[in-house]
Design a protein around this motif. Structure first.
Motif, PDB file in Angstrom:
ATOM      1  N   LEU A   1      -5.206   6.909 -13.244  1.00 32.88           N
ATOM      2  CA  LEU A   1      -6.440   6.446 -12.609  1.00 32.88           C
ATOM      3  C   LEU A   1      -7.389   7.577 -12.215  1.00 32.88           C
ATOM      4  O   LEU A   1      -8.460   7.314 -11.645  1.00 32.88           O
ATOM      5  CB  LEU A   1      -6.095   5.618 -11.372  1.00 32.88           C
ATOM      6  N   GLY A   2      -7.025   8.809 -12.509  1.00 34.87           N
ATOM      7  CA  GLY A   2      -7.898   9.928 -12.178  1.00 34.87           C
ATOM      8  C   GLY A   2      -8.077  10.123 -10.690  1.00 34.87           C
ATOM      9  O   GLY A   2      -9.159  10.462 -10.212  1.00 34.87           O
ATOM     10  N   LEU A   3      -7.002   9.916  -9.914  1.00 35.35           N
ATOM     11  CA  LEU A   3      -7.061  10.033  -8.462  1.00 35.35           C
ATOM     12  C   LEU A   3      -6.489  11.366  -7.995  1.00 35.35           C
ATOM     13  O   LEU A   3      -5.705  12.014  -8.708  1.00 35.35           O
ATOM     14  CB  LEU A   3      -6.257   8.896  -7.812  1.00 35.35           C
ATOM     15  N   ALA A   4      -6.846  11.731  -6.789  1.00 33.36           N
ATOM     16  CA  ALA A   4      -6.248  12.912  -6.187  1.00 33.36           C
ATOM     17  C   ALA A   4      -4.784  12.615  -5.872  1.00 33.36           C
ATOM     18  O   ALA A   4      -4.428  11.468  -5.580  1.00 33.36           O
ATOM     19  CB  ALA A   4      -6.991  13.281  -4.913  1.00 33.36           C
ATOM     20  N   PRO A   5      -3.918  13.623  -5.940  1.00 32.42           N
ATOM     21  CA  PRO A   5      -2.504  13.387  -5.622  1.00 32.42           C
ATOM     22  C   PRO A   5      -2.339  12.766  -4.241  1.00 32.42           C
ATOM     23  O   PRO A   5      -2.941  13.214  -3.264  1.00 32.42           O
ATOM     24  CB  PRO A   5      -1.907  14.801  -5.677  1.00 32.42           C
ATOM     25  N   GLY A   6      -1.566  11.708  -4.170  1.00 30.08           N
ATOM     26  CA  GLY A   6      -1.307  11.062  -2.897  1.00 30.08           C
ATOM     27  C   GLY A   6      -2.376  10.105  -2.418  1.00 30.08           C
ATOM     28  O   GLY A   6      -2.259   9.549  -1.317  1.00 30.08           O
ATOM     29  N   ALA A   7      -3.435   9.871  -3.218  1.00 25.92           N
ATOM     30  CA  ALA A   7      -4.479   8.930  -2.813  1.00 25.92           C
ATOM     31  C   ALA A   7      -3.879   7.542  -2.622  1.00 25.92           C
ATOM     32  O   ALA A   7      -2.947   7.145  -3.326  1.00 25.92           O
ATOM     33  CB  ALA A   7      -5.577   8.884  -3.869  1.00 25.92           C
ATOM     34  N   GLU A   8      -4.420   6.779  -1.665  1.00 24.81           N
ATOM     35  CA  GLU A   8      -3.861   5.455  -1.383  1.00 24.81           C
ATOM     36  C   GLU A   8      -4.197   4.477  -2.499  1.00 24.81           C
ATOM     37  O   GLU A   8      -5.331   4.414  -2.973  1.00 24.81           O
ATOM     38  CB  GLU A   8      -4.394   4.911  -0.069  1.00 24.81           C
TER      39      GLU A   8
ATOM     40  N   PHE B   1       0.849  -1.180   0.000  1.00 22.90           N
ATOM     41  CA  PHE B   1       0.000   0.000   0.000  1.00 22.90           C
ATOM     42  C   PHE B   1       0.889   1.236   0.000  1.00 22.90           C
ATOM     43  O   PHE B   1       2.015   1.215   0.485  1.00 22.90           O
ATOM     44  CB  PHE B   1      -0.887   0.036   1.248  1.00 22.90           C
ATOM     45  N   GLY B   2       0.350   2.315  -0.531  1.00 21.02           N
ATOM     46  CA  GLY B   2       1.106   3.553  -0.500  1.00 21.02           C
ATOM     47  C   GLY B   2       0.421   4.632  -1.296  1.00 21.02           C
ATOM     48  O   GLY B   2      -0.580   4.374  -1.990  1.00 21.02           O
ATOM     49  N   PRO B   3       0.923   5.851  -1.224  1.00 20.66           N
ATOM     50  CA  PRO B   3       0.332   6.937  -2.005  1.00 20.66           C
ATOM     51  C   PRO B   3       0.622   6.745  -3.493  1.00 20.66           C
ATOM     52  O   PRO B   3       1.677   6.250  -3.875  1.00 20.66           O
ATOM     53  CB  PRO B   3       1.029   8.182  -1.452  1.00 20.66           C
ATOM     54  N   ALA B   4      -0.325   7.124  -4.311  1.00 22.99           N
ATOM     55  CA  ALA B   4      -0.159   7.012  -5.756  1.00 22.99           C
ATOM     56  C   ALA B   4       0.948   7.939  -6.237  1.00 22.99           C
ATOM     57  O   ALA B   4       1.096   9.067  -5.750  1.00 22.99           O
ATOM     58  CB  ALA B   4      -1.463   7.360  -6.464  1.00 22.99           C
ATOM     59  N   THR B   5       1.744   7.461  -7.160  1.00 27.90           N
ATOM     60  CA  THR B   5       2.716   8.337  -7.801  1.00 27.90           C
ATOM     61  C   THR B   5       1.964   9.323  -8.697  1.00 27.90           C
ATOM     62  O   THR B   5       0.764   9.169  -8.955  1.00 27.90           O
ATOM     63  CB  THR B   5       3.702   7.535  -8.652  1.00 27.90           C
ATOM     64  N   VAL B   6       2.659  10.307  -9.169  1.00 25.96           N
ATOM     65  CA  VAL B   6       2.030  11.288 -10.066  1.00 25.96           C
ATOM     66  C   VAL B   6       1.466  10.593 -11.293  1.00 25.96           C
ATOM     67  O   VAL B   6       0.328  10.860 -11.718  1.00 25.96           O
ATOM     68  CB  VAL B   6       3.045  12.375 -10.464  1.00 25.96           C
ATOM     69  N   ALA B   7       2.248   9.680 -11.861  1.00 24.96           N
ATOM     70  CA  ALA B   7       1.798   8.975 -13.072  1.00 24.96           C
ATOM     71  C   ALA B   7       0.594   8.094 -12.773  1.00 24.96           C
ATOM     72  O   ALA B   7      -0.358   8.031 -13.568  1.00 24.96           O
ATOM     73  CB  ALA B   7       2.937   8.146 -13.643  1.00 24.96           C
ATOM     74  N   GLU B   8       0.613   7.397 -11.632  1.00 23.43           N
ATOM     75  CA  GLU B   8      -0.508   6.524 -11.273  1.00 23.43           C
ATOM     76  C   GLU B   8      -1.774   7.331 -11.025  1.00 23.43           C
ATOM     77  O   GLU B   8      -2.871   6.951 -11.466  1.00 23.43           O
ATOM     78  CB  GLU B   8      -0.156   5.706 -10.037  1.00 23.43           C
ATOM     79  N   ALA B   9      -1.638   8.440 -10.313  1.00 21.43           N
ATOM     80  CA  ALA B   9      -2.796   9.289 -10.041  1.00 21.43           C
ATOM     81  C   ALA B   9      -3.383   9.836 -11.338  1.00 21.43           C
ATOM     82  O   ALA B   9      -4.608   9.895 -11.508  1.00 21.43           O
ATOM     83  CB  ALA B   9      -2.402  10.434  -9.110  1.00 21.43           C
TER      84      ALA B   9
END
Length: 255
Positions: free
Chosen positions: A133-140, A122-130
């Motif tokens: 996936l359309g996630l907020a920066p740092g989303a788990e 588990f961890g915060p999404a990287t910039v590329a992952e966010a």
């Protein structure tokens, strides 16, 4: 060849209480039995009444599932014999694309893969992952890594990234991770997949991938970058696969 699949192999039909049509759940369970080798090509299925009873569904529900699988080429209806498993692997629908291994032997036979125990982090999404996936920066996010073997030999590595908030029912323990991850998400979290986008490239294997696949660093491998979209056309899963195609071919046939 006769059927030796027990009732516990078929029932309960996972997903029945998640809003998924029951006949679709029955289709998936029959397909799993075939791909797992419990019903190989040539198997004559039990008659409709007996099979419906084993699933605990109405004969009409069971018949609709069988009719769909017959149209898709997985089953065939034969006079005086009954419903028979064909030798044509179902490469023709999005459902099969998502749930099953897509490496084939050089002679075209679908390979049965053995997913190895996954590692989970588990961890915060990287910039590329966010962004993907359309996630907020740092989303788990949950990251799943695993190796697939064919006939005991390493064939493909998988890496999945998905939002923990979007999929709360996916097991968090590596030892409980299902073999068919997408199938589990469909049934456990109500995921309805509308599209999958894949990008393929031939690349030199990075050292860690080469080690997993038993290759020399820099050996050619097939890179598959995959994004899965839900029924709202939102990206929900980002996956990266590396495949050793020395003895396999990646086959993707949609109609």
């Amino acid at each position: 060849m006769t059927d030796d699949t027990s009732e516990t192999d078929l029932w309960p039909p996972r997903g029945a209480a998640r809003g998924i049509p029951l006949y679709e759940v029955v289709k998936d369970r029959i397909t799993e039995a075939i791909f797992a080798g419990r019903w190989p090509a040539g198997t004559v299925l039990p008659n409709e009444i007996d099979l419906a009873d084993r699933f605990g569904v109405a004969v009409g529900t069971l018949r609709r599932a069988l009719n769909d699988l017959t149209k898709e080429g997985l089953l065939a209806r034969r006079r005086k014999t009954g419903t028979v498993v064909t030798d044509r692997m179902p490469q023709i629908s999005l459902r099969f694309l998502l749930q099953y291994f897509r490496l084939h032997s050089l002679d075209g036979a679908l390979q049965k893969a053995d997913p190895q125990p996954a590692t989970v982090a588990f961890g915060p999404a990287t910039v590329a992952e966010a962004e993907t996936l359309g996630l907020a920066p740092g989303a788990e996010v949950l990251r799943i890594n695993r190796l697939r073997r064919v006939a005991g030999q390493p064939a493909m590595t998988d890496r999945y990234v998905l939002s923990t908030a979007r999929f709360p029912n996916l097991p968090r323990e590596a030892g409980k991770m299902p073999g068919l991850i997408y199938s589990h998400l469909i049934e456990a979290d109500g995921l309805r997949i509308s599209a999958v986008r894949e990008k393929l490239a031939a690349v030199a294997a990075p050292p860690e991938i080469a080690a997993d696949l038993g290759l020399q660093p820099g050996a050619p491998v097939l890179l598959i970058e995959e994004t899965v979209y839900d029924q709202h056309n939102q990206p929900v899963i980002a996956a990266v696969h590396h495949a050793n195609t020395a003895h396999h071919r990646y086959v993707n046939e949609l109609q």
